[in-house]
Design an enzyme around this catalytic site. Structure first.
Site, PDB file in Angstrom:
ATOM      1  N   LYS A 150     -23.870 -70.695  -5.739  1.00 26.95           N
ATOM      2  CA  LYS A 150     -24.989 -72.349  -5.906  1.00 26.95           C
ATOM      3  C   LYS A 150     -25.117 -72.241  -4.635  1.00 26.95           C
ATOM      4  O   LYS A 150     -25.759 -73.642  -4.434  1.00 26.95           O
ATOM      5  CB  LYS A 150     -23.791 -73.247  -6.377  1.00 26.95           C
ATOM      6  CG  LYS A 150     -23.172 -73.393  -7.564  1.00 26.95           C
ATOM      7  CD  LYS A 150     -23.509 -72.851  -8.310  1.00 26.95           C
ATOM      8  CE  LYS A 150     -24.828 -73.232  -9.144  1.00 26.95           C
ATOM      9  NZ  LYS A 150     -25.283 -72.957 -10.366  1.00 26.95           N
ATOM     10  N   THR A 209     -28.549 -68.440  -4.385  1.00 25.79           N
ATOM     11  CA  THR A 209     -29.246 -66.865  -5.232  1.00 25.79           C
ATOM     12  C   THR A 209     -30.520 -66.616  -6.271  1.00 25.79           C
ATOM     13  O   THR A 209     -31.160 -65.488  -6.154  1.00 25.79           O
ATOM     14  CB  THR A 209     -27.396 -66.604  -5.834  1.00 25.79           C
ATOM     15  OG1 THR A 209     -27.054 -67.512  -4.946  1.00 25.79           O
ATOM     16  CG2 THR A 209     -27.652 -64.980  -5.536  1.00 25.79           C
ATOM     17  N   TRP A 232     -33.125 -67.870  -7.277  1.00 23.08           N
ATOM     18  CA  TRP A 232     -34.050 -68.689  -6.111  1.00 23.08           C
ATOM     19  C   TRP A 232     -34.763 -67.142  -5.381  1.00 23.08           C
ATOM     20  O   TRP A 232     -35.171 -66.904  -5.864  1.00 23.08           O
ATOM     21  CB  TRP A 232     -33.835 -69.642  -5.697  1.00 23.08           C
ATOM     22  CG  TRP A 232     -35.182 -70.941  -5.187  1.00 23.08           C
ATOM     23  CD1 TRP A 232     -36.360 -70.147  -5.269  1.00 23.08           C
ATOM     24  CD2 TRP A 232     -35.893 -71.284  -4.150  1.00 23.08           C
ATOM     25  NE1 TRP A 232     -37.452 -71.056  -4.786  1.00 23.08           N
ATOM     26  CE2 TRP A 232     -37.265 -72.059  -4.081  1.00 23.08           C
ATOM     27  CE3 TRP A 232     -34.067 -72.040  -3.261  1.00 23.08           C
ATOM     28  CZ2 TRP A 232     -37.291 -72.609  -2.805  1.00 23.08           C
ATOM     29  CZ3 TRP A 232     -34.809 -73.256  -2.718  1.00 23.08           C
ATOM     30  CH2 TRP A 232     -35.622 -73.666  -2.324  1.00 23.08           C
ATOM     31  N   THR A 249     -24.150 -60.451  -4.714  1.00 22.67           N
ATOM     32  CA  THR A 249     -22.438 -60.269  -5.464  1.00 22.67           C
ATOM     33  C   THR A 249     -22.554 -61.986  -4.750  1.00 22.67           C
ATOM     34  O   THR A 249     -23.492 -62.162  -3.581  1.00 22.67           O
ATOM     35  CB  THR A 249     -22.836 -59.129  -4.008  1.00 22.67           C
ATOM     36  OG1 THR A 249     -20.307 -59.517  -3.523  1.00 22.67           O
ATOM     37  CG2 THR A 249     -22.893 -59.817  -2.484  1.00 22.67           C
ATOM     38  N   HIS A 250     -21.201 -62.346  -4.988  1.00 25.70           N
ATOM     39  CA  HIS A 250     -20.160 -63.515  -3.832  1.00 25.70           C
ATOM     40  C   HIS A 250     -19.658 -62.813  -2.827  1.00 25.70           C
ATOM     41  O   HIS A 250     -18.767 -64.148  -2.842  1.00 25.70           O
ATOM     42  CB  HIS A 250     -20.104 -64.824  -5.362  1.00 25.70           C
ATOM     43  CG  HIS A 250     -21.458 -65.639  -5.954  1.00 25.70           C
ATOM     44  ND1 HIS A 250     -23.367 -65.738  -5.007  1.00 25.70           N
ATOM     45  CD2 HIS A 250     -21.818 -66.122  -7.056  1.00 25.70           C
ATOM     46  CE1 HIS A 250     -23.518 -66.027  -5.827  1.00 25.70           C
ATOM     47  NE2 HIS A 250     -23.169 -66.740  -7.350  1.00 25.70           N
ATOM     48  N   ARG A 290     -26.488 -72.454   2.103  1.00 26.78           N
ATOM     49  CA  ARG A 290     -26.744 -73.561   1.674  1.00 26.78           C
ATOM     50  C   ARG A 290     -26.044 -74.964   2.130  1.00 26.78           C
ATOM     51  O   ARG A 290     -24.798 -74.147   2.026  1.00 26.78           O
ATOM     52  CB  ARG A 290     -27.075 -73.986   0.056  1.00 26.78           C
ATOM     53  CG  ARG A 290     -27.375 -75.022  -0.376  1.00 26.78           C
ATOM     54  CD  ARG A 290     -27.305 -75.409  -1.366  1.00 26.78           C
ATOM     55  NE  ARG A 290     -28.006 -76.143  -2.139  1.00 26.78           N
ATOM     56  CZ  ARG A 290     -28.264 -76.505  -3.616  1.00 26.78           C
ATOM     57  NH1 ARG A 290     -28.184 -76.368  -4.087  1.00 26.78           N
ATOM     58  NH2 ARG A 290     -29.158 -77.512  -3.840  1.00 26.78           N
ATOM     59  N   SER A 322     -23.487 -79.774  -6.090  1.00 30.03           N
ATOM     60  CA  SER A 322     -24.115 -77.932  -7.482  1.00 30.03           C
ATOM     61  C   SER A 322     -22.791 -77.203  -8.318  1.00 30.03           C
ATOM     62  O   SER A 322     -22.707 -76.966  -8.808  1.00 30.03           O
ATOM     63  CB  SER A 322     -24.840 -77.246  -7.040  1.00 30.03           C
ATOM     64  OG  SER A 322     -25.666 -76.379  -7.357  1.00 30.03           O
ATOM     65  N   SER A 341     -41.204 -71.548  -7.902  1.00 31.04           N
ATOM     66  CA  SER A 341     -41.216 -73.595  -7.335  1.00 31.04           C
ATOM     67  C   SER A 341     -40.461 -73.916  -8.492  1.00 31.04           C
ATOM     68  O   SER A 341     -39.984 -73.081  -9.599  1.00 31.04           O
ATOM     69  CB  SER A 341     -42.568 -74.238  -7.785  1.00 31.04           C
ATOM     70  OG  SER A 341     -42.925 -74.484  -9.620  1.00 31.04           O
ATOM     71  N   VAL A 347     -41.567 -74.425 -12.009  1.00 27.23           N
ATOM     72  CA  VAL A 347     -42.039 -73.158 -12.969  1.00 27.23           C
ATOM     73  C   VAL A 347     -40.319 -72.663 -13.512  1.00 27.23           C
ATOM     74  O   VAL A 347     -40.460 -72.112 -14.698  1.00 27.23           O
ATOM     75  CB  VAL A 347     -43.041 -72.298 -12.425  1.00 27.23           C
ATOM     76  CG1 VAL A 347     -43.150 -71.330 -12.877  1.00 27.23           C
ATOM     77  CG2 VAL A 347     -44.558 -73.739 -11.927  1.00 27.23           C
ATOM     78  N   LYS A 393     -31.134 -80.230  -9.811  1.00 23.21           N
ATOM     79  CA  LYS A 393     -32.168 -80.910  -9.067  1.00 23.21           C
ATOM     80  C   LYS A 393     -32.913 -79.759  -8.368  1.00 23.21           C
ATOM     81  O   LYS A 393     -34.089 -80.324  -8.393  1.00 23.21           O
ATOM     82  CB  LYS A 393     -31.325 -82.032  -8.749  1.00 23.21           C
ATOM     83  CG  LYS A 393     -30.536 -82.748  -9.565  1.00 23.21           C
ATOM     84  CD  LYS A 393     -30.673 -84.226  -8.608  1.00 23.21           C
ATOM     85  CE  LYS A 393     -30.210 -85.355  -9.298  1.00 23.21           C
ATOM     86  NZ  LYS A 393     -29.489 -86.521  -8.541  1.00 23.21           N
TER      87      LYS A 393
END
Ligand code: A3P
Length: 305
Positions: free
Chosen positions: A57, A60, A62, A117-118, A140, A148, A238, A241, A268
């Site tokens: 969250k 990623t 994006w 990967t996380h 983040r 999130s 964006s 979009v 959001k």
């Protein structure tokens, strides 16, 4: 391969639901990741792999869309070729056979591959370090990440239930969520960046000035781009979009796996949303605990822009 539509009513769908958890070296994972840990740990990375790494969250998807647009020189149609999760194999994400796991997708994919990967740095398959694959890490701020993650955990059936908001804050602070402690994750990758080929990005910076951050990625990937292609990428990635893009917003998954009417994947996309959730007391406690856990690190976060 079964289409997602066919899958909706098929018994196999149950196999995607993996609420059981188990620790791998003290880090909470799904049970099936833990069961397959040897295979994941021995994953063979290649020198021309690009890995997009993050705590869950943190932006990623994006980052994946930005990278894909760069790699395809701004060709939107090429970026619509498949779902985000099929374009970039999620290496540790494991399902029981005959479903495709991240490792299966990765091994079938022609090079150069872009992978996701996380995993925290200490659990990354060592071949990535050995082969010196490029890695883009995105971080983040913890409060927005927590909010999130809470909403995502409410809607996805592929992860454990988050419990109440109060319970979830505690789970997040103590690292009792999938992929473990946010604090250790961001610090571990921050320390790794000085020794390896890692571009460390921040969600808040991307939001503040996406063009500047895309230019950092271009430089890291040793690519140049005409201004008009760059502007096309900016439009395509964006929030509004991407929210409408079925190949990026996870809406092709059936609601029994992600119940987006509960909370959309593209929810959001704003820094500072945490203020709508934390009480004054929760925020003070969070900050105190944060100072303790982050003491001694040069890493800093902006909780608003
Ligand atoms: P919110 O839940 O705060 O909206 P990940 O891809 O790592 O799972 O991260 C998901 C988070 O990134 C979600 O945050 C999602 O809305 C946000 N996100 C996805 N695409 C974005 C974009 N183009 N711009 C801003 N935020 C985006």
């Amino acid at each position: 391969k079964m289409s997602l539509d066919e899958m909706k009513d098929h018994q196999l769908v149950g196999k995607y639901i993996q609420p059981e958890t188990r620790e791998v070296d003290g880090v909470l994972m799904t049970k099936i990741i833990s069961d397959n840990w040897d295979k994941i740990w021995n994953f063979q990375a290649k020198p021309d792999d690009l890995l997009i790494a993050s705590y869950a969250k943190s932006g990623t998807t994006w980052t994946q869309e930005i990278v894909d647009m760069i790699q395809n020189d701004g060709d939107v149609q090429k970026c619509q070729r498949a779902n985000t999760f099929d374009r970039h194999p999620f290496i540790e994400w494991t399902f029981p056979p005959p479903l495709n796991s991240g490792l299966d997708l990765a091994s079938k994919m022609p090079s150069p591959r872009t992978l996701k990967t996380h995993l925290p740095a200490q659990l990354l398959p060592p071949s990535f370090w050995k082969e010196n694959s490029k890695i883009i890490y995105v971080a983040r701020n913890p409060k927005d990440c927590l909010v999130s993650y809470y909403h995502f955990s409410r809607m996805t059936k592929m992860m454990p239930d988050p419990g109440t908001w109060e319970e979830y804050i505690e789970s997040f602070k103590t690292g009792k969520v999938l992929w473990g402690s946010w604090y250790n994750h961001v610090k571990g990758w921050w320390d790794a960046k000085d020794k390896h080929h890692i571009l460390y990005l921040f969600y808040e910076d991307m939001k503040e000035d996406p063009k500047r951050e895309i230019q950092k990625i271009l430089k890291f990937l040793e690519k140049e781009m005409p201004e008009e292609v760059l502007n096309k990428i900016l439009y395509h990635i964006s929030f509004d979009v991407m929210k409408q893009n079925p190949m990026a917003n996870y809406t092709t998954l059936p609601t029994i796996l992600m119940d987006q009417p509960i909370s959309p994947f593209m929810r959001k996309g704003m820094p500072g949303d945490w203020k709508n959730y934390f009480t004054v007391a929760q925020n003070e406690e969070f900050d105190k605990d944060y100072q303790k856990k982050m003491a001694g690190s040069t890493l800093t976060f902006r909780t608003e822009i």
